[in-house]
Design an enzyme around this catalytic site. Sequence first.
Site, short mmCIF file in Angstrom:
data_model
loop_
_atom_site.label_atom_id
_atom_site.label_comp_id
_atom_site.label_asym_id
_atom_site.label_seq_id
_atom_site.Cartn_x
_atom_site.Cartn_y
_atom_site.Cartn_z
CG ASP A 495 -1.79 1.15 1.36
OD1 ASP A 495 -2.29 1.60 0.32
OD2 ASP A 495 -2.01 1.65 2.48
CG ASP A 857 -2.11 1.84 6.37
OD1 ASP A 857 -2.87 1.16 5.65
OD2 ASP A 857 -2.12 3.09 6.37
CG ASP A 861 -4.21 -2.08 2.75
OD1 ASP A 861 -4.62 -1.76 1.64
OD2 ASP A 861 -3.43 -1.40 3.43
#
EC number: 7.2.2.-
Length: 1205
Positions: A495, A857, A861
């Site tokens: 990410d 994080d 996700d």
Amino acid sequence: MGDHFEKGQQALLNEGEENEMEIFGYRTQSCRKTLCLAGSIFSFGILPLVFYWRPAWHVWANCIPCSLQEADVVLLRTTDEFQTYSWKKVVWICLSALNSAFQLIPDHPLITDEEYIINRAIRKPDLKVRCIKVQKIRYVWNNLEGQFQKIGSLEDWLSSAKIHVKFGSGLTTEEQEIRRLICGPNTIDVEITPIWKLLIKEVLNPFYIFQLFSVCLWFSEDYKEYAFAIILMSIISIALTVYDLREQSVKLHHLVESHNSITVSVCEKKAGVQELESRFLVPGDLLILTGNKVQMPCDAILLDGSCVVDEGMLTGESIPVTKTPLPKMDSSVPWKTQSEADYKRHVLFCGTEVIQARGACSGTVKAVVLQTGFNTAKGDLVRSILYPKPMNFKLYRDAIMFLLCLVGTATIGMIYTLCVYVLSGLKRDFIFQEPPEEVVKKALDVITIAVPPALPAALTTGIIYAQRRLKKRGIFCISPQRINVCGQLNLVCFDKTGTLTRDGLDLWGVVPCDRSGFQEVHNFASGKALPWGPLYAAMASCHSLILLDGTIHGDPLDLKMFEATTWEMVVSGHDFHIKGAPACAMVVKPCKPASQVPVAGIAILHQFPFSSALQRMTVIAQEMGGDWLAFMKGAPERVASFCQPETVPTSFVSELQIYTTQGFRVIGLAYKKLEMDHHTTALMRDQVESDLIFLGLLVLENRLKEETKPALEELISARIRTVMITGDNLQTAITVARKSGMVSESQKVILIEANETTESSSASISWQLVEEKKHIAYRNQDNYINIREEVSDNSREGSYHFALSGKSFQVISQHFGSLLPKILINGTIFARMSPGQKSSLVEEFQKLDYFVGMCGDGANDCGALKMAHVGVSLSEQEASVASPFTSKTPNIECVPHLIKEGRAALVTSFCMFKYMALYSMIQYVGVLLLYWETNSLSNYQFLFQDLAITTLIGVTMNLNGAYPKLVPFRPAGRLISPPLLLSVILNILLSLAMHIVGFILVQRQPWYSMGMHSTCTVQNETTSKLTISPTAPEKIGSNGVFTSFENTTIWFLGTINCIIVALVFSKGKPFRQPTYKNYIFVLVLVIQLSVCLFILFADIPELYRRLDLLCTPVLWRVYIVIMLGSNFIVSLVVEEAIIENRALWMIIKRYFGYQSKSQYRIWQRALANDPSWPPINQTSYSDMPACGRGVSYSNPVFESNEEQL
């Protein structure tokens, strides 16, 4: 069995979902059940054990196939590559239990309406419901459609109008009671599994059953010492596993415990508002939300009022999210798809915290219960932990094959043993014949020799050591088996925001614009205030910030933007009220009345909150005593598309590129005046978001984390692909990729843009080369540092990278299926990706046989972290518990560490497999040679080899840490790879040859038959008897072992060979620390070798007598050392010059024309020979022959035939 079914006997459960299963109907048959019961008794419990290991066999043995409608047992089989079976009993729910509360009859109006699944499930006239419970979810039999359906949520087909009408005033008490009985309680129950249950489950593992068999056999042979040692090792191993499972169970229980004991206010149709425990909630109940900081006990659709929610539990990002009520539309379209906006903005998810609930005109905040129990968002998260995706890592399948090979070898040994002892019995008098039970024991002994019972403990220690080393680095693991998988990673997705770049954003400046175009940049660092105007008003009011206990909370971007205005936020009271606006509207106003700001403040009346899918947010506001205004903020391209074309400067694209190419985060702002003749909430979003006036660009700086460049450099130099998946702007992502070294300056970036089918043309895909603007204003030249200078371009997988957006990815997946794998081979930058698209991308990479890691994080996700082979979360929020690894250090440094430890753990596993195979084969060969003389090793001889040598080696060999440098190749991923197989086979042959030579040579020595003792100082009666008459030896001990020169020779060769093999197989570089740095292991080997040589050369009668050894001439002892030394030299040369010689294997591969069968390797070779690839400055359409779905590619996830060298 179970595959030949008629229609109605088989169906799909959760079709198209991640947990899709096939379901088969069965009916229990009494006679079959009786036979199985008899079989269980006569087999002494073996049959139930087999049924426990093979659930399908249990059903096939006890039941006969039937239709699902008649079934009392269902057999379930997952549709993935694992084809896992389980079975469930069909249970009945009787609604007659409700008769005491109210009179329920078959034609009661509450249950005659068959529009809803609940009513379709009720069988009339006996008012019963058939149901099954699978993975905590309840499924009821739909009598109308003839299938099992999930219960515990509102139907998906409901329109918003239907929801408002049917559930807007609550359910009646009768409806609640019926739903409560059928749907079950609204609880996420994770019971703390009793220790005895965990113990039984662990003990019934097939290997522990084998250990039990081994221990029983050893006790019968009076081999108590090692039996006790194995029992102790097994108890420790089981205790550690049970403790670990118990801890996880307790942790998960505490995670969900608070959810089940919340008191809520529910509005009933006739009884009004009632206080209720959350476990009594049912889908359709009307919740009344009051006060702040309320935990949501279920998923609910907001019908009235607005809420600010902390969704950190789900997303891992503690940023307040504004929820708006579901608009009441006349259409019959399902409520989830009625608008282009994400339906989740109307849903309050279970486990999230309602920070603030604000009522609309009616003054109350109402929400209808959408889902309860394990159907909720939190329930789904907990289920993903309870029932994780199984892992099909080839190492584990190879391990089973390896054990089966050992079992096969043991079977050959058993037959050999029986033949030798039967034949020797026929040759001798019956006085010297072995009793039949002793022969059987010796034959069974061969199994425990060939299949080492200590193998699981030895393998587990390696993983435990790796887990401990990771813990020291702040990396926590909830799935230890995945540590080995880390060693195979060859692609890692990252990410961007919060992972590669810092969390916080700094406001760099704004670029205002007017009809003439963009004006000069206003830089906030200069300290000058921004002149008053619509742009200033937009910055002050277009956000979703909230005021809680005097502190402003919200998205960091919104906070930075609002702080730049130096305004303050208050809640409207009696001194300021706007007609038609809520009494507690949010008001922003200047801190001090200033002459340059002509307004006293701005009231924020209504929000259309930001959503990743829409890439924008809009607010309706009113200047104090002035105009009604609409402000929009979002992705510049999206905002510009809603503006009047003449208000968007002609230099918009080039101006935007100036900032995005420097890695700035750019936000577009726009506004318009509203003609207000009705209430703000009655305005539709599309009415407000049209004909806007473009105001300018907000430029924010998002700096790279210091650790990002070196970590990516390390991965790229190790030939591990790095991919960026972000929700940010594409150009910003390209710049961050260049700055971080993911894309080097010498490499090209090709932008892929794909568009959906329109009325005028079919779906299209275009390819454009991204040109780097070298001389542009505001460029910070220092930002561009090529961190990959020392690595030549030849080492990279091509000199170009593809960059595309989530929209393009979606279009390519749908219309250009044959191009997708080609794009993924060099796709490095994926921007504007939604959470669902992130998961899909990870899955597509897995289909190409990549071993995929995902590092994020936690914000959006979660799906991708769960989908990847290895998910690493940098967040410690609850959402990250679904990720196998969590790093306390919030940067990507943990990824190289994890791969290093994974590689070390994988190599350690192979070392242990090889060592255990050799140890068992050395003992196996030695014992079979001695069986030829109807002799064997004594218990103390076995004990010395098993306990003093192998157990200590097994515990200490795994202590090597990971090598500090990542090399550009991975360790083998399979046990049956040619180098590993060759290593084991050659070493077995060397050991076999040495044992046979020793066995034959000792019999040819002159002192063997002549009884020469002059060279030996040890004299005892046994030696004399044996050496004078070796053909008629004296028996010693209960198991028929007698001292002989063969026994002594074989034992010394085998014991010292075990130490030699441990040294040869203990691998150091390039994946583990050198062996000499494993001080404990080296010390153990030195002590073991010293002890063995001391026993060999020391003439201590008592020691020899205890170990059942015979004294031999010194010269023969020297011969034994020479044989062992020769074996060590040859074994070491073979291992280093052939097995570990990577260059040699590459030559062999090229000579035989071997090419990797991995999908991505096949595509790489095909693209390398395609002169037309990559296409640049071209556009293709989906109706063109070359762009269809011509090529299908699919390999099971977690599979890899990657070349292993």
